[in-house]
Every structure is written in structure tokens, then in C-alpha cells.
Design a protein around this motif. Structure first.
Motif, mmCIF file in Angstrom:
data_model
loop_
_atom_site.group_PDB
_atom_site.id
_atom_site.type_symbol
_atom_site.label_atom_id
_atom_site.label_comp_id
_atom_site.label_asym_id
_atom_site.label_seq_id
_atom_site.Cartn_x
_atom_site.Cartn_y
_atom_site.Cartn_z
ATOM 1 N N THR A 12 -10.022 -11.686 -5.096
ATOM 2 C CA THR A 12 -10.392 -11.685 -3.678
ATOM 3 C C THR A 12 -9.256 -12.179 -2.796
ATOM 4 N N ALA A 13 -8.626 -13.272 -3.186
ATOM 5 C CA ALA A 13 -7.545 -13.844 -2.376
ATOM 6 C C ALA A 13 -6.403 -12.852 -2.204
ATOM 7 N N ALA A 14 -6.058 -12.151 -3.283
ATOM 8 C CA ALA A 14 -4.974 -11.168 -3.194
ATOM 9 C C ALA A 14 -5.353 -10.013 -2.281
ATOM 10 N N ALA A 15 -6.598 -9.568 -2.360
ATOM 11 C CA ALA A 15 -7.050 -8.463 -1.510
ATOM 12 C C ALA A 15 -6.969 -8.840 -0.037
ATOM 13 N N ILE A 16 -7.429 -10.031 0.286
ATOM 14 C CA ILE A 16 -7.431 -10.471 1.683
ATOM 15 C C ILE A 16 -6.005 -10.650 2.195
ATOM 16 N N ALA A 17 -5.135 -11.220 1.372
ATOM 17 C CA ALA A 17 -3.742 -11.400 1.775
ATOM 18 C C ALA A 17 -3.077 -10.063 2.052
ATOM 19 N N LEU A 18 -3.340 -9.079 1.204
ATOM 20 C CA LEU A 18 -2.794 -7.744 1.429
ATOM 21 C C LEU A 18 -3.311 -7.140 2.728
ATOM 22 N N ALA A 19 -4.634 -7.257 2.936
ATOM 23 C CA ALA A 19 -5.234 -6.658 4.139
ATOM 24 C C ALA A 19 -4.739 -7.327 5.407
ATOM 25 N N ALA A 20 -4.460 -8.606 5.340
ATOM 26 C CA ALA A 20 -4.035 -9.350 6.531
ATOM 27 C C ALA A 20 -2.649 -8.919 7.003
ATOM 28 N N ARG A 21 -1.818 -8.422 6.096
ATOM 29 C CA ARG A 21 -0.446 -8.074 6.488
ATOM 30 C C ARG A 21 -0.150 -6.577 6.450
ATOM 31 N N ALA A 22 -1.038 -5.791 5.868
ATOM 32 C CA ALA A 22 -0.766 -4.364 5.705
ATOM 33 C C ALA A 22 -1.151 -3.583 6.960
ATOM 34 N N PRO A 23 -0.483 -2.476 7.225
ATOM 35 C CA PRO A 23 -0.859 -1.632 8.366
ATOM 36 C C PRO A 23 -2.109 -0.812 8.062
ATOM 37 N N GLU A 24 -3.061 -0.855 8.978
ATOM 38 C CA GLU A 24 -4.292 -0.061 8.899
ATOM 39 C C GLU A 24 -4.893 -0.064 7.495
ATOM 40 N N PRO A 25 -5.325 -1.229 7.016
ATOM 41 C CA PRO A 25 -5.846 -1.314 5.643
ATOM 42 C C PRO A 25 -7.304 -0.892 5.534
ATOM 43 N N HIS A 26 -7.660 -0.360 4.375
ATOM 44 C CA HIS A 26 -9.048 -0.087 4.012
ATOM 45 C C HIS A 26 -9.264 -0.583 2.593
ATOM 46 N N TYR A 27 -10.379 -1.289 2.380
ATOM 47 C CA TYR A 27 -10.750 -1.665 1.023
ATOM 48 C C TYR A 27 -11.403 -0.465 0.344
ATOM 49 N N LEU A 28 -11.142 -0.310 -0.948
ATOM 50 C CA LEU A 28 -11.699 0.794 -1.728
ATOM 51 C C LEU A 28 -12.512 0.248 -2.892
ATOM 52 N N GLY A 29 -13.807 0.596 -2.933
ATOM 53 C CA GLY A 29 -14.643 0.266 -4.074
ATOM 54 C C GLY A 29 -14.792 1.500 -4.936
ATOM 55 N N GLY A 30 -16.005 2.072 -4.941
ATOM 56 C CA GLY A 30 -16.215 3.302 -5.706
ATOM 57 C C GLY A 30 -15.639 4.529 -5.037
ATOM 58 N N GLY A 31 -15.433 4.467 -3.721
ATOM 59 C CA GLY A 31 -14.810 5.568 -2.993
ATOM 60 C C GLY A 31 -15.729 6.728 -2.679
ATOM 61 N N THR A 32 -17.041 6.583 -2.904
ATOM 62 C CA THR A 32 -17.941 7.724 -2.748
ATOM 63 C C THR A 32 -18.109 8.159 -1.296
ATOM 64 N N ASN A 33 -17.797 7.301 -0.350
ATOM 65 C CA ASN A 33 -17.830 7.674 1.059
ATOM 66 C C ASN A 33 -16.421 7.759 1.636
ATOM 67 N N LEU A 34 -15.599 6.758 1.359
ATOM 68 C CA LEU A 34 -14.260 6.709 1.940
ATOM 69 C C LEU A 34 -13.407 7.907 1.533
ATOM 70 N N VAL A 35 -13.422 8.280 0.279
ATOM 71 C CA VAL A 35 -12.585 9.395 -0.172
ATOM 72 C C VAL A 35 -13.006 10.696 0.504
ATOM 73 N N ASP A 36 -14.306 10.915 0.655
ATOM 74 C CA ASP A 36 -14.773 12.105 1.370
ATOM 75 C C ASP A 36 -14.254 12.114 2.804
ATOM 76 N N LEU A 37 -14.321 10.970 3.466
ATOM 77 C CA LEU A 37 -13.866 10.891 4.852
ATOM 78 C C LEU A 37 -12.355 11.098 4.961
ATOM 79 N N MET A 38 -11.631 10.635 3.974
ATOM 80 C CA MET A 38 -10.187 10.867 3.979
ATOM 81 C C MET A 38 -9.871 12.346 3.775
ATOM 82 N N ARG A 39 -10.618 13.010 2.913
ATOM 83 C CA ARG A 39 -10.401 14.443 2.698
ATOM 84 C C ARG A 39 -10.637 15.246 3.968
ATOM 85 N N GLU A 40 -11.596 14.779 4.767
ATOM 86 C CA GLU A 40 -11.916 15.474 6.017
ATOM 87 C C GLU A 40 -11.040 15.016 7.180
ATOM 88 N N ASN A 41 -10.101 14.101 6.907
ATOM 89 C CA ASN A 41 -9.223 13.535 7.937
ATOM 90 C C ASN A 41 -9.988 12.793 9.033
#
Length: 328
Positions: A12-41
């Protein structure tokens, strides 16, 4: 799909540290919604942070509550013995929600963050305040059969798609999150937002905050409960109306009632008006119908979804009658 950086967080700590400094971050779990939305731009993250290494433990506590790690799959939750025995409505809601393949991938944390299935949200050529704030909402005057009848605004009439979240709303779940500012707990009813004039802001999460667990408090454990979903086809369709209900009857009267609706609002809709109308009343079809009428009095239908009002009333009454063993 635009190019993005991919990082797999060890904890968890590593994920939060990455998100705090990365440009436009998104967390990815199973990807069943996010990946579809990325495919559709529709979603265009510049940084993907894989959090599948986070806790997937399901802890049945001695007091009757359950703590579910955000990384637990929907299948694991629905099949867990303590969930099925203590909170059967949650298991039934999950099983009503998607195919086995999706349930095997989708995580609890990701389920809470599902985005609407509004046609106009998925159509990059359409006006959508949720996708592009300030551009308008084509659904208001468009094809809006599946859209909201409660809690909507002129800016957005989309509905929340999750079945699991409807049950969690009725169960007074608690969402545990962690971010750059530390840890906090959010009551489930305050986690999702109504659209107002900022439908693009969907949850109470602050930037870089990560869902770490969902807690089911002991108070609802062991109640007689169920989940009913009304949809256009028998399987794998989003709800037109759904009802998560739990009750406790003492001496023929409703000592406790929990009721939440899906498919009718921008967030899982806790039916507080109906609950208040039923507490202390005799358990019966007349009381259930009257409570449903009271809850839906605030409904504001669109051109294509007025049928949802009567459908919601009947579904509420039928679900409660089933639980109470009363004649509909």
C-alpha cells in the motif's frame, strides 16, 4: 489507447507514493472496467499502478462483522462461508452482477469505483459532463430509459452500475482508505456523491487515496436479507431497478429495516424514507406498498423512464413481502 507507464506496487505504501508523484495516475485492480474505458479512449491515464498485490484477505470477526481486503475478488467474497451466512444479500448481489469470468477478476476495491454505463458517457462524440465537465448532458433529452429517477441533476442523470454496492449501502459498510494524508474510514453512504454540478467527481476519495478494505459491521449480521434485480434480460445485464433488503421482525412488527435501491440514482440509493415509514409497523403488504410510495414520491422521471417509478415500488413491496413471508 494512449501510451502509459506501468508500475506494480509491492504494498500500500509503495502504491500511494507512486500515485502521489506520478502524472495522471490510476490504480489497477482486476481491470474489468478500467481496461474497457481505456480501449474506448474514455479513460486516458498516463500512469497505471497495479495494486493486485494488496490484501485479498477476508476476515470473519468474532463480533459478527467481516473485514474484506480491497484486493479480494468478487468470487471470493460471494463464496465465503461467513459472507453467505451473515450477509446473504451481499453474496446474492454479487452473483447477480456479472459473469463468472468477470467475478473471478473484479476486485472489491474496483467494484466501488465502477463508472457509469451511460451510453453518452461511452460515446466520445456525445456531450457528457461526467466525461468532459461543462459540455452538457445529452441523456437529459436523449435516450434515457436506463437513467436516474432519484437524486439526479440537470448536469447528469446517469446511474451507478454496481450491484454489490447496493448491498453494501444497505449494510452500512465502511470503506477504509489510505493516502498521503494517512488513513481514514468513510461511511458507505458518504463514499459516492450525487452529481450536483460536478458529476465528474464521483467519490469522496482525495487525490492518490487508495481503498484498502471494506468493513461489514456486525449490526446487520444475521438479519433476514435478500437482493432482487430487475433487468431487461435474465443474465448479465445492468439493473433497471434492484433492491437490497434486510429486516428483523419482533412480535409481528418490523423492529429493524434496511433498504437500498440500485439502477435508480447516481449512487446506490439508501431508502431512508421507506425505512422510517416501516419501523415499528406490522409486517404486511399494505405497509410495504405505502413505504415504497413514500420513497418514490421524490422521483423525477425523464422522457423515457417513468416506468421505473412503478417498477421500483412493486419491486420494493415484493422483496419485503418475500422476506417477511407476507402475501404480496
Amino acid at each position: 489507447m494512449q501510451r502509459f507507464e506501468y508500475h506494480r506496487a509491492a504494498d500500500t505504501a509503495a502504491a500511494i507514493a507512486l500515485a502521489a508523484r506520478a502524472p495522471e495516475p490510476h490504480y489497477l485492480g482486476g481491470g474489468t472496467n478500467l481496461v474497457d474505458l481505456m480501449r474506448e479512449n474514455i479513460e486516458r491515464p498516463r500512469t497505471i499502478i497495479d495494486v493486485t498485490a494488496l490484501s485479498s484477505a477476508i476476515e470473519a470477526r468474532p463480533d459478527g462483522g467481516i473485514l474484506i481486503g480491497a484486493g479480494a475478488t468478487n468470487t471470493a467474497v460471494a463464496e465465503h462461508r461467513a459472507v453467505r451466512e451473515r450477509f446473504p444479500m451481499l453474496a446474492r448481489a454479487i452473483l447477480a452482477g456479472a459473469s463468472a469470468q468477470i467475478r473471478n477478476m473484479a476486485t472489491v476495491g474496483g467494484n466501488l469505483l465502477q463508472r457509469t454505463r451511460c451510453y453518452y458517457f461511452y460515446d466520445d462524440a456525445a456531450h457528457c459532463n461526467k466525461r468532459k465537465p461543462g459540455t452538457g448532458c445529452d441523456a437529459v433529452e436523449g435516450f434515457n430509459r436506463i437513467h436516474a429517477i432519484l437524486g439526479a441533476s440537470p448536469s447528469c442523470v446517469a446511474t451507478h452500475p454496481s450491484d454489490m454496492c447496493v448491498a453494501l449501502a444497505a449494510l452500512d459498510a465502511i470503506v477504509h482508505v489510505e493516502g498521503p494524508g494517512g488513513r481514514r474510514s468513510i461511511p458507505f453512504g458518504a463514499f459516492h456523491r450525487l452529481p450536483g454540478d460536478r458529476p465528474d467527481l464521483e467519490t469522496a476519495l482525495a487525490p492518490a487515496e487508495l481503498i484498502t478494505a471494506v468493513e461489514l459491521p456486525a449490526g446487520a449480521a444475521g438479519l433476514r436479507s435478500t437482493y432482487r434485480k430487475v433487468r431487461d434480460r435474465a443474465s448479465y445485464a445492468f439493473a433497471l431497478v434492484s433492491v437490497a433488503a434486510a429486516l428483523r421482525i419482533e412480535s409481528g412488527k418490523l423492529a429493524e429495516v434496511r433498504l437500498a435501491l440500485g439502477g435508480v440514482a447516481h449512487k446506490p440509493w439508501r431508502a431512508a424514507t421507506a425505512e422510517a415509514a416501516l419501523r415499528g409497523k406490522p409486517a404486511g403488504a399494505d405497509a410495504f406498498r405505502a413505504a415504497a410510495e413514500a420513497e418514490l414520491a421524490a422521483a423525477r422521471p425523464l422522457s423515457g423512464n417513468a416506468f421505473k417509478i412503478e417498477l421500483a415500488k412493486r419491486t420494493i413491496a415484493a422483496t419485503l413481502s418475500e422476506l417477511a413471508g407476507a402475501r404480496p
